[in-house]
Structures are given as C-alpha cells and as structure tokens.
Scaffold this motif. Structure first.
Motif, PDB file in Angstrom:
ATOM      1  N   CYS A   1     -36.190 -56.784   7.260  1.00  0.00           N
ATOM      2  CA  CYS A   1     -37.037 -57.179   6.132  1.00  0.00           C
ATOM      3  C   CYS A   1     -37.192 -55.966   5.243  1.00  0.00           C
ATOM      4  O   CYS A   1     -37.470 -54.862   5.725  1.00  0.00           O
TER       5      CYS A   1
ATOM      6  N   GLN B   1     -43.199 -60.823   4.544  1.00  0.00           N
ATOM      7  CA  GLN B   1     -42.274 -61.529   3.645  1.00  0.00           C
ATOM      8  C   GLN B   1     -42.353 -63.017   3.912  1.00  0.00           C
ATOM      9  O   GLN B   1     -42.381 -63.443   5.067  1.00  0.00           O
TER      10      GLN B   1
ATOM     11  N   THR C   1     -42.359 -60.421  -1.063  1.00  0.00           N
ATOM     12  CA  THR C   1     -42.290 -59.316  -0.102  1.00  0.00           C
ATOM     13  C   THR C   1     -43.441 -58.356  -0.384  1.00  0.00           C
ATOM     14  O   THR C   1     -43.582 -57.867  -1.501  1.00  0.00           O
TER      15      THR C   1
ATOM     16  N   PRO D   1     -34.915 -58.844  -2.498  1.00  0.00           N
ATOM     17  CA  PRO D   1     -35.420 -58.822  -1.121  1.00  0.00           C
ATOM     18  C   PRO D   1     -34.284 -58.752  -0.109  1.00  0.00           C
ATOM     19  O   PRO D   1     -33.208 -59.311  -0.324  1.00  0.00           O
TER      20      PRO D   1
ATOM     21  N   VAL E   1     -44.023 -61.874   9.100  1.00  0.00           N
ATOM     22  CA  VAL E   1     -43.110 -62.697   8.315  1.00  0.00           C
ATOM     23  C   VAL E   1     -43.350 -64.165   8.593  1.00  0.00           C
ATOM     24  O   VAL E   1     -43.978 -64.520   9.572  1.00  0.00           O
TER      25      VAL E   1
ATOM     26  N   THR F   1     -33.459 -59.761   3.812  1.00  0.00           N
ATOM     27  CA  THR F   1     -33.924 -60.590   4.925  1.00  0.00           C
ATOM     28  C   THR F   1     -32.816 -60.668   5.966  1.00  0.00           C
ATOM     29  O   THR F   1     -31.689 -61.048   5.631  1.00  0.00           O
TER      30      THR F   1
ATOM     31  N   ASN G   1     -45.401 -54.811   0.774  1.00  0.00           N
ATOM     32  CA  ASN G   1     -45.137 -53.557   1.462  1.00  0.00           C
ATOM     33  C   ASN G   1     -46.242 -52.587   1.100  1.00  0.00           C
ATOM     34  O   ASN G   1     -46.589 -52.453  -0.073  1.00  0.00           O
TER      35      ASN G   1
ATOM     36  N   TRP H   1     -45.058 -54.516   6.441  1.00  0.00           N
ATOM     37  CA  TRP H   1     -44.205 -55.381   5.631  1.00  0.00           C
ATOM     38  C   TRP H   1     -44.566 -56.835   5.926  1.00  0.00           C
ATOM     39  O   TRP H   1     -44.800 -57.194   7.085  1.00  0.00           O
TER      40      TRP H   1
END
Lengths: 176, 176, 176
Positions: free
Chosen positions: B71, C39, C172, B141, B16, B143, C174, C37
């Motif tokens: 996430c 983001q 995002t 999304p 992230v 978060t 995935n 994942w």
C-alpha cells in the motif's frame, strides 16, 4: 467500514539509485533515516494579478526543515479558490506575463462573459476557473535536503484576483 | 520557526479495506509492513510533439521496487517546463491525437500569437502554457505491488516542443 | 538497477508549527505518532453532467480513519478518464454551473468538433480532454484529524459524460 489492523516495529529500508550518497550501514539507527513529518502554514505576501515566481520565498520558509530529509516529498497546498500554484519556467519574466495573457484570453471576463456568479466582481468567476485549470497544490520530490526540480523549473503563485491579498500555503514534508 | 519535536519507536498500523488480503497478525514484524522510500530518476526517450502512452515504459523501470509495496503512493515528477504528464485513456491512439489537436487550438502559436517570449522558437511559449495546463507531476496509489489505476487509465507524456528530447522523471515511491 | 539498502528502528520526529497542539514528550510511544497508512476505494453515486460538491460524501467515508491522523496527507484518485476531481468554491452553486459552462465553451463538441475519436458518442472525446485539464487526483493536507482546506474550498467531482455513472475513488491516507 471494518478495517484490519497491524502493528510492527518499523524497519525502514531506504532504496535509492546511484545518484544518492550511500548511507553508511553503521549509521542505520540515525535519526536521518527515520520517517519524519513536518507541517506548517506559511503566508505569501500580496501579489498583483498575474504569475509570480515564489520559489525562493517558499524555500526560505522551509529550508531548515527540508535539510533534514535525504529523500521525501514536499506538498504545497494553497488554501484559496481564486489563485493557483504551478511549476514553470524560472528565468524569463516574459513567460509569466505571457501565461497571464493566455489565461485572460481563454477565460472571458466582463460584459461579454456568460457567468451567473458576478456578485464578487467581474474578476471573481474567471479567477475560480483559472484556479481549477492550474490547480491549488503541488508535490515536489525532496532529494538530499533540497527540492529536486529541474534546472529551469520554479514555483509560481498565480494571483487571479484584481485586488492583491496575502495567500496561505500549507506545506507538508514527509520523508526520511 | 520554532518546531516542537518528538521521537518514538514506530508502530505501523496498516488499515485497509476489504479488497486487500488481510495481513496475518503473526506476520506483524515483517519488513513488508514497514514504511519504505525509494527514489530514482528515469529517462524517457525522445518523443515527437504530441501525446504518448508511457505506462509500460515507466512500469518497467519501477516494477521491481513497486512489487515490495502493499500500500502506498507513487509520485512521478517531470523535471521540465515544456512537456507534461497526465493520466488519460490507454487504448485508442485517436484520443491522444485529438488531445494534441485540442492543445494546439487552445494555445495560439506563430505569427498570430501574442507572446513576448519568442527567442526559443514559436513552439516554446505555447509549450510552457500547455505544461501548466496538464501539469508536470502525478501521484498514483499503489495497491498490492502495482499502480492502482482504472481499467482505461494510462500515463501519458505530452511533448510540447517540436524538437524531440529525452525527458527526466523523478519517481518517488512511499508506502508499506 | 542496483539499489543500496538500509534498515533501522524508526524514530519518528514530529515537527510541526505552533498551530498544532504540542505533543507531550511522555506520550512519545503513542500509536498516534507512528506512521500509518490507510487505503480504501469508495464509490460516488451517479451525477449528471456538470460540477458537483462532494466534500461531505467523501468526508463521511473517511472521517473515522482521518480522525486517527494528527498530521498527514490524503490522496484521492479517480479511476476514470471522462470525469475529474478539483478543489474549488464550496458555497455558491453558480460557480459550479459557470465552470461547466466554461468547459463546454472551451472544448468543442458535436458536428463542429475536429475529433477523430467519436465512436463512444459526441460527449466522449470532450470528456477525456476536460479530465486532463482538471486532473483525476487530489492531495490534501491532514491536520488534527481533518482535511485542512481553506474556508471556501471544497472537493468537486466534475462529471463530463452525458450519461451519469457511479465513479470510483481510491483514497490513500498517510501520516502520523
């Protein structure tokens, strides 16, 4: 872009509401509860201009993969800009015809239309606009190996061009 | 369809950007970083025809599950073809009223409308069209345990029928 | 809400059709096949009112992360209610101009418009409506480290306000 990163042996808590059959605890190592991905490109046959119910055609292509998912999401992505995918009524063909009537009334076509982009024919620019109105992608929940749509919902392919052509859909399944 | 298949013990790299709190490396086996799925069907109460802000109603139903995701993605799927879900302004009720005004101007209804599908009432075919215009599904999304919408964004249920009925939404949460 | 729960060491069956390179079985512990994942929030620069091709701007921001995914989904979420994201033609700028022309014809603006919400300027309420027509989110399949769009598809940012402002998109990723 600097990304932080982290690895772990994945545990997969599966949280669902009562409508799901309780997964047996002694079954917790089963493949069925592990995260899975499946992706394939399917071809829909040429359809005449208008709205068409394609639920069974799509289901037939993916039902074997789908049956392996207790819970997940199915993503359908039409790789074209002059057709669209939408979810709507699955019973009365008049609903599809009336929707096509609506689209043709709302998006001008032919000599009265103000479009600059006309090289590919009078139906091309209206087709692009209709494609963005309804969209080219759908995401549908998967529950117990099936697409979890409402009783009256079905998947429509809307063909916005006059000349029917085969249309490609990238289907991505993700779940446990 | 012949599918190739592969199994592995899952490592779960979590990547992230800076806005996320860095996940501690010695915490790498934590359940919170493992892929999770949650799915439930919620019922929205009957609303009169028009656009309605339902963010807090939906958040209340899923906030406990949501809080477990650092996430991820939340998918909302309305199981109906005469209502829609959309994301729009969350503050001024006039915006919802004006949007309803727009929908009613753009989709003909009653004696002047060209629809063949009229058996279920004059508001039914317009409702189907509006449902495809705005769509029946949203993906938002997640978060740090919350829906990551913009300051002015909210979730709207748009009821397109004259007669208010309860509406079902299948919520699917997926993330780590 | 009472949720049943289940944990397991995740196995990750990767099921794809022939167009994918077959993943070697002796590679089954590879990080590339584990669920991941990622983001991040990216900022698009201010654009004038109209439709704009932003595929390369977005790809540039995420291509490094994207390259780590063999199969997955990319979700783009615009955190605003007066602009939209859509997928449409990526070649002829006339298509973008004509789409803007369409939106302005279909949504009344100025003295002839019936809107109650006018405090933020004559372009604001039309912008909200256009945002719900095209939507604020996209989900695109990822295949072999790239967005798997059709040959003529591109990502558009449609700016519906007169005054250009920077727009935030939560991306995002995935997949495996």
């Amino acid at each position: 872009m600097q990304l932080s990163s982290l690895s772990s042996v994945a545990k997969v808590p599966f949280s669902v509401k009562a409508q799901f059959p309780t997964v047996k605890k002694n079954n917790s190592m089963a493949e069925s509860t592990a995260p899975k991905w499946a992706q394939k490109t399917i071809s829909l046959p040429p359809y005449r201009r208008g709205c068409h119910l394609v639920t069974s055609k799509i289901a037939k292509e993916i039902e074997q993969d789908l049956s392996g998912f207790k819970c997940g999401l199915a993503h359908l992505f039409l790789q074209h800009t002059s057709a669209s995918l939408t979810i709507n009524e699955n019973y009365d063909t008049d609903v599809r015809d009336d929707t096509e009537t609506f689209l043709n009334r709302i998006v001008p076509e032919g000599s009265s239309a103000p479009w600059k982009h006309t090289l590919e024919g009078p139906d091309d620019m209206p087709a692009h606009i209709k494609s963005s109105m309804f969209g080219c992608a759908l995401t549908v929940p998967i529950t117990n190996g099936k697409l979890n749509m409402g009783t009256w919902q079905g998947i429509w392919l809307c063909e916005h061009r006059d000349h029917p052509t085969s249309r490609r859909v990238v289907v991505t399944l993700n779940g446990i």
